[in-house]
Design an enzyme around this catalytic site. Structure first.
Site, mmCIF file in Angstrom:
data_model
loop_
_atom_site.group_PDB
_atom_site.id
_atom_site.type_symbol
_atom_site.label_atom_id
_atom_site.label_comp_id
_atom_site.label_asym_id
_atom_site.label_seq_id
_atom_site.Cartn_x
_atom_site.Cartn_y
_atom_site.Cartn_z
ATOM 1 N N GLU A 178 0.867 -1.177 0.000
ATOM 2 C CA GLU A 178 0.000 0.000 0.000
ATOM 3 C C GLU A 178 0.903 1.226 0.000
ATOM 4 O OE1 GLU A 178 -3.273 2.232 2.800
ATOM 5 O OE2 GLU A 178 -1.392 1.476 3.591
ATOM 6 N N HIS A 195 -11.060 -0.692 2.390
ATOM 7 C CA HIS A 195 -11.740 -0.377 3.647
ATOM 8 C C HIS A 195 -11.483 1.057 4.124
ATOM 9 C CE1 HIS A 195 -7.675 -1.540 4.497
ATOM 10 N NE2 HIS A 195 -7.769 -0.959 5.672
HETATM 11 C C1 NOJ Z 1 -3.561 1.657 6.023
HETATM 12 C C2 NOJ Z 1 -4.780 0.845 6.326
HETATM 13 O O1 NOJ Z 1 -5.438 0.563 5.120
HETATM 14 C C3 NOJ Z 1 -5.609 1.653 7.287
HETATM 15 O O2 NOJ Z 1 -6.891 1.093 7.486
HETATM 16 C C4 NOJ Z 1 -4.858 1.778 8.585
HETATM 17 O O3 NOJ Z 1 -5.566 2.638 9.442
HETATM 18 C C5 NOJ Z 1 -3.460 2.375 8.352
HETATM 19 N N1 NOJ Z 1 -2.777 1.796 7.230
HETATM 20 C C6 NOJ Z 1 -2.606 2.153 9.563
HETATM 21 O O4 NOJ Z 1 -2.297 0.807 9.718
#
Ligand code: NOJ
Length: 564
Positions: A257, A332
């Site tokens: 990500e 999400h």
């Molecule tokens: C990215 C995740 O997708 C998110 O839901 C989360 O709050 C943050 N990283 C921190 O882990």
């Protein structure tokens, strides 16, 4: 290019807490996933990404991990996990887990040790800095802001120092400069890979390194300055180590990500075929091509179709020979796509159009739970309805203002809140949308009575069946190779209402035509001869004077020949 299994896979993201509650405690669980694997298999999915289910105090619904080797009791046991994995394998479904590398929970033993004293062996597992003093007043070491609002530092009285936390106070950031952190995380990864999983979605991966601790010049106050902790050079060093020692030996599939901060140039460093870091990265450039931040009501929503074309062109074109991309409308953390880019008035048509637009491109689809039935944003009206720590932290002060119009503000924030995708999966029109037998941990969208799996599963015209058809085209039709590997070209670049692109290889040409308009639009067929109608969200086709007449949100894919 060496072909890999994940290039032709169809992925599905499961936000475990809201997916399906098998044990009747109002919280989704691993047994719930196991029970629904047949549904996913039937849909054509053969890769699932499950969000964190590790032991956690749940400050951020599991992204705050207390013990990486333990299953949270809310979600079941390690035996439940093994049983779910076994069934997934028997159905040919690959499983990847969320790997949270940037931070742990403040209740993780490493942090409990780390905060005890400056000379604790775990002190350097986290990022500690001395306070600054201005006119005798204690201040944070820098003015850097956190993603969830407020400072990126939290003061800890015990040792009179601040620890860094770019998310919540309960999520201290790990210090990747410490080789022991890398070793410890490799042990975590091995443990899960040894159980037989196929790889990881790697959380917040671009943030593993920090800039020098000097103030951001963006503001005198606390300010979120991505440059201070995103895509810094050492991140690539760390990922190359993980690749060498963990991903490569296990042939693990990895998807990082990298958030909005990563440019395409950065993404190439992470995930080109020869980067030796990750298999691919999620980016979110295509997620905000509308006026959502400037409006107060969804009725004023406008999608910037040209901007969307531009983003897709840049990513698809740049990666066409050198890497592979995921295809995802949301996750999400994003609003529901049919509310965000589609239309509630043309719910069914627009949900199918958005699928038609995305899933005929080159890349690996990642459908987010409920997207396949057209789940929508929640109609928020009050502050107390929000649950997400990031939404709450960032907006609580505004709601506390006695002069605020709560309804108006809740509606506005509700358009982008991370709570939208986290309402319960709508399985049926039974109480609690068939998610659970008892009141769930969070909201059920009141539209579950009309939007649910049960009502769509046997309806050939449903959104669900449109997804099934699209997946089938990718997985076992005569167009499979064309859709997965064919060239990509946008052919109506100047059109602000219709998004048409062409997929082609030596043998076939496919047009995917997608209208974002509530009015009648046209697609000029002068240069094409129709070979076959492949998929369509209306039951008939209207052609006049060599133009396809497009009704509101009409979408179709046709095989064509180009006229010489
Ligand atoms: C990215 C995740 O997708 C998110 O839901 C989360 O709050 C943050 N990283 C921190 O882990």
């Amino acid at each position: 290019m060496t072909e890999k299994w994940w290039m032709s896979a169809v992925g599905y993201q499961i936000y475990i807490k809201s997916f399906f509650d098998a044990n009747g405690d109002g919280i989704g669980d691993l047994k719930g996933i196991e029970e629904k694997l047949d549904y996913l298999h039937d849909l054509g999915v053969n890769l699932i990404w499950i969000t964190p289910f590790y032991d956690s105090p749940m400050d951020d619904n599991g992204y705050d991990v207390r013990d990486y080797f333990k299953v949270a009791k809310e979600y079941g046991t390690i035996e439940d996990f093994k049983s779910m994995l076994k069934k997934a394998k028997s159905l040919g479904i690959h499983v990847i887990l969320d790997f949270v590398l940037n931070h742990t929970s403040d209740e993780h033993t490493w942090f409990i040790e780390s905060r005890k004293s400056k000379d604790n062996p775990y002190r350097d597992f986290y990022i500690w800095q001395k306070p600054r003093y201005e006119n005798g007043i204690r201040k944070e070491p820098t003015n850097w802001g956190s993603f969830f609002g407020g400072s990126a530092w939290k003061y800890d009285e015990n040792t009179d120092e601040y620890y860094m936390k770019i998310f919540s106070d309960k999520m201290p950031d790990l210090n990747w400069k410490n080789p022991k952190v890398i070793d410890a995380m490799i042990e975590v990864g091995k443990w899960w890979l040894d159980l037989g999983i196929d790889g990881f979605r790697i959380d917040a991966v671009s943030h593993l390194d920090r800039a020098e601790f000097v103030d951001s010049t963006h503001s005198k106050d606390i300010v979120l300055d991505w440059n201070k902790f995103s895509n810094l050079p050492k991140v690539h060093e760390y990922l190359k180590i993980l690749n060498e020692r963990l991903f490569k030996p296990y042939h693990a599939y990895t998807i990082g990500e990298v958030g909005g901060a990563a440019s395409i140039e950065e993404a190439i460093k992470y995930a080109s075929f020869d980067s030796n870091e990750l298999s691919m990265v999620f980016n979110f450039d295509h997620n905000w091509c509308n006026n959502i931040h400037d409006i107060d009501d969804l009725k004023d929503l406008k999608v910037n179709v040209k901007a969307l074309k531009d983003v897709f062109f840049r990513w698809q074109n740049t990666f066409k020979r050198i890497g592979w991309l995921p295809l995802n409308w949301l996750n999400h953390d994003q609003p529901r796509v049919v509310s965000h880019y589609g239309s509630l008035e043309y719910h069914k048509e627009s949900a199918k159009m958005l699928a038609n637009l995305l899933y005929l491109k080159r890349g690996t689809p990642f459908i987010y739970q409920g997207e396949e039935i057209g789940m929508t944003n929640y109609p928020f009206t009050k502050f107390k309805e929000f649950n997400d720590i990031s939404t709450i932290n960032q907006h609580k002060d505004k709601f506390n203002d006695p002069n605020v119009d709560e309804l108006k503000l809740a509606k506005k924030i509700g358009m982008t809140s991370r709570d939208n995708p986290r309402t319960m999966m709508q399985w049926s029109n039974k109480p609690y949308a068939g998610f659970s037998k008892v009141k769930p941990w969070f909201l059920v969208n009141p539209n579950y009575e009309s939007i649910n799996v049960e009502s769509q599963i046997n309806d050939p015209n449903s959104i669900l069946n449109y997804y099934r058809q699209l997946i089938n085209l990718r997985r076992q039709s005569i167009y499979k190779d064309l859709i997965i590997f064919g060239d990509y070209e946008i052919i109506d670049y100047e059109n602000e209402k219709v998004f048409t692109y062409k997929r082609s290889n030596e043998n076939q040409i496919l047009l995917s035509i997608n209208s974002f308009s509530k009015e009648t639009e046209y697609f000029d067929m002068t240069n094409y001869e129709i070979v076959n109608f492949v998929i369509h969200n209306y039951n008939d086709i209207l052609i006049e004077n060599n133009k396809i007449i497009l009704r509101p949100f009409e979408a179709l894919a046709i095989e064509v020949k180009e006229k010489k």
